[in-house]
Design an enzyme around this catalytic site. Structure first.
Site, PDB file in Angstrom:
ATOM      1  N   ASP A  79       6.280  68.337  24.450  1.00  0.00           N
ATOM      2  CA  ASP A  79       7.329  68.569  23.440  1.00  0.00           C
ATOM      3  C   ASP A  79       7.895  69.988  23.508  1.00  0.00           C
ATOM      4  OD1 ASP A  79       6.237  66.084  22.651  1.00  0.00           O
ATOM      5  OD2 ASP A  79       4.930  67.053  21.193  1.00  0.00           O
ATOM      6  N   GLU A  84      12.138  58.755  18.953  1.00  0.00           N
ATOM      7  CA  GLU A  84      11.745  60.032  18.362  1.00  0.00           C
ATOM      8  C   GLU A  84      12.437  61.184  19.084  1.00  0.00           C
ATOM      9  OE1 GLU A  84       7.559  59.814  18.970  1.00  0.00           O
ATOM     10  OE2 GLU A  84       7.663  60.179  21.126  1.00  0.00           O
TER      11      GLU A  84
END
Length: 640
Positions: A343, A523
């Site tokens: 991420d 997401e």
């Protein structure tokens, strides 16, 4: 205002500091370094380097010339039998060698050389003359083939080598090194004496599954390689294997053993010294060996040396210093950070003129990481580990205790001073579901202090998770926006304080439709602006899936309706290159140009398959992001 900007991108040489710093993981290795000397003439008794990307084909660096001057580092003017070791911290290297010129006689030397480096290029050196260093050494004849190993019981580095006194047998001795690796501590003691009490030299120790395997040469009687094992290095309790391990009838010496990267295989190589060649053998148990000479190629002729795995950054640094051999091919460019990270968020700081990558700390079961780290660079070539910037189990954060996921950061110039707003998701103390918080600091590497309570606690759609935050400042209006959501995409305008949102602006932005084959939203929203368009990116499928990929659409405003692109896929797996799950991204731009790059994570190739926990073994990569003339994004050509 934050600009996601990039200086010219050539990937990294890492410098890691302690405090939660990950040690180099096996998955970070991209090649091998072979250290060796070449013969018995004084100009051949010097340390040389060669590199390999597969452990089978080796290319000499520096045109097979010495990389260190023997006259400078030794007392005799020559060095032989070099051994290299990566230390437990992952970025310090110890090298030892015999201080000897063979033309002076095989019983002429009394010393060894200890060398230390943090980059494999610049080395400090110390000469340890055993006869001068210790009393009662008048009958010492020779000091041969030192090596170094980390003694796990003692928590210290142990140097071992063979010595002969008068007409006695050669015996392998040891002493611990001092903390600076410039001297030995205490008197040398016998490490291994075979039951037959005959000479043994050229010890090489491999640690595997709690057992130390000592390969050694039976000097003057058989002239072959045997092995003894123990669970305690200095206990004197060795179990000897009666058979020879070399796979030739010719005399051999100089055993060197190394593990193949990502495999449960080891290579045992040795110097067939009467025939002027090396032999390579392969094993999976360190007991049974098969010859693999037909698979091995070298453009040089080594004598007694050792091989150590190296990272892609180290390989690039070595070839930058001593030249890239023509036959080695293209060097690996990804991943760009050591260890497991996911991420990624990237920031260019106008305050410091440096670039920063923040990420989820990966490799923890159940995505259980509780802290965030940062790496910084002045040029995106050389990265420095900056330590932990936010620890959810420390006084920095009062409302959360773990699941530190997917950060985002913004730099703001407020009243003439730079402030940094670090957004992240965490698990609240009452375990009521993931929430989003913000911590504030005066530096891009902290210290940060959380505001004491989360700023996003509920889902605007009644489900999903409040994770995967992104922050974006609109260059047209100067307003800042927050985006988030797993199972949905939400956005809202931030108040001027940057630590609260304007609740009346919260809007659900989830792109409709699609499938796991193209753009079905999962997401990780990410927003950037280019040429009058607002680009929205998101991730499709599960983070543990090889199919995890990035899709995109555009809008006319930061909270406007998203129009999914006709060809929405930005990144997707490339099994032919062993690239899987490339998603959850951020974007950077080279300043003053229209050159863009995408920063993302992908699953390490050795962890594909549900039984390998792919969703927590991810690594950060960077590739070029290009646009068509009409502003649409070209599918990224992912690089290894």
């Amino acid at each position: 205002m934050k600009y996601r900007i990039l200086t010219f991108f050539v990937l990294l040489a890492i410098a890691v500091r302690p405090a939660f710093a990950s040690l180099i993981d096996e998955k970070d290795y991209a090649g091998y370094l072979f250290v060796y000397f070449t013969g018995n003439n004084i100009d051949e008794e010097a340390i040389r380097f060669a590199v390999s990307t597969d452990g089978y084909e080796y290319w000499a660096l520096n045109d097979n010339k010495p990389v260190l001057d023997s006259k400078v580092i030794s007392s005799t003017g020559g060095v032989r039998d070099p051994h290299i070791l990566r230390c437990e911290d992952g970025h310090t290297f110890y090298m030892v060698a015999t201080d000897m010129v063979s033309a002076n006689g095989w019983d002429s030397n009394r010393a060894m050389v200890l060398l230390k480096s943090t980059d494999l290029i610049h080395w400090t050196h110390s000469v340890i003359n055993i006869q001068k260093r210790y009393p009662g050494q008048e009958q010492l004849k020779r000091v041969w083939a030192p090596q170094t190993i980390y003694d796990r019981e003692a928590g210290r580095y142990l140097v071992y080598w063979s010595m002969q006194y008068a007409s006695g047998p050669d015996v392998i001795y040891y002493a611990y090194a001092n903390d600076d690796f410039t001297d030995l501590v205490g008197e040398p003691k016998p490490l291994f004496i075979p039951k037959d009490k005959k000479s043994c030299i050229d010890g090489d120790i491999v640690y595997k599954d709690g057992v130390y395997h000592l390969f050694y040469k039976t000097e003057g009687h058989g002239n072959g390689i045997k092995v003894a094992t123990t669970r305690s290095l200095t206990s004197g309790q060795w179990t000897e294997s009666p058979d020879y391990k070399q796979q030739t009838k010719e005399a051999v010496e100089g055993a060197g053993t190394f593990k193949q990267i990502g495999q449960d295989k080891y290579i045992l190589m040795y110097d067939v010294y009467m025939n002027g060649r090396y032999q390579f053998t392969e094993t999976s148990d360190l007991e049974h060996f098969k010859v693999i000479d037909s698979e091995v190629k070298m453009n040089f002729h080594p004598r007694h040396g050792t091989v150590m795995p190296i990272t892609a950054a180290e390989l690039r640094a070595l070839t930058a210093q001593w030249g890239k051999p023509e036959g080695i091919g293209e060097l690996s460019q990804n991943p760009v950070l050591p260890g497991f990270h996911a991420d990624p968020e990237i920031l260019y700081s106008h305050n410091t003129g440096r670039y920063y990558i923040y990420s989820t700390t990966d490799g923890q079961p159940g995505w259980g990481g509780w802290y965030f780290t940062a790496f910084s660079s002045a040029d995106l070539k050389n990265w420095t580990y900056e330590g932990v910037v936010l620890d959810l189990r420390s006084p920095q954060v009062s409302w959360a205790n773990g699941n530190a996921w997917a950060p985002a950061i913004e730099e703001k110039l407020i009243d003439g001073k730079y402030k940094y707003f670090f957004y992240y998701s965490g698990n609240p103390n009452d375990n009521s579901g993931k929430q989003i918080g913000v911590a504030v600091g005066d530096s891009p590497i902290g210290p940060f202090k959380d505001m004491g309570a989360p700023i996003v606690t509920k889902s605007p759609v009644g489900g999903g998770q409040q994770i995967d935050v992104d922050v974006f400042t609109d260059p047209m209006s100067g307003k800042s926006y927050l985006y988030w959501g797993n199972g949905y995409m939400a956005g809202a305008e931030l108040n001027d304080d940057m630590v609260s949102i304007r609740q009346e602006t919260v809007k659900v932005l989830t792109p409709k439709g699609g499938s796991l084959k193209d753009y079905q939203y999962r997401e990780a929203p990410y927003v950037f602006y280019r040429h009058g368009k607002y680009y929205f990116m998101w991730s499709v499928d599960d983070t543990g899936s090889a199919n995890y990929h990035v899709a995109y659409g555009t809008s006319d405003s930061p909270l406007g309706k998203i129009k999914v692109a006709k060809d929405p896929i930005v990144t997707i797996q490339d099994p032919a290159k062993q690239i899987y799950g490339p998603a959850h991204n951020s974007v950077v731009r080279k300043p003053g140009t229209d050159e863009w790059y995408i920063v993302y994570h992908r699953i390490n190739k050795n962890y594909i398959g549900k039984d390998r926990q792919p969703g927590i073994h991810r690594e950060v990569c960077i590739d070029r992001l290009e646009f068509n003339d009409d502003g649409t994004i070209r599918r990224v050509s992912l690089t290894k």
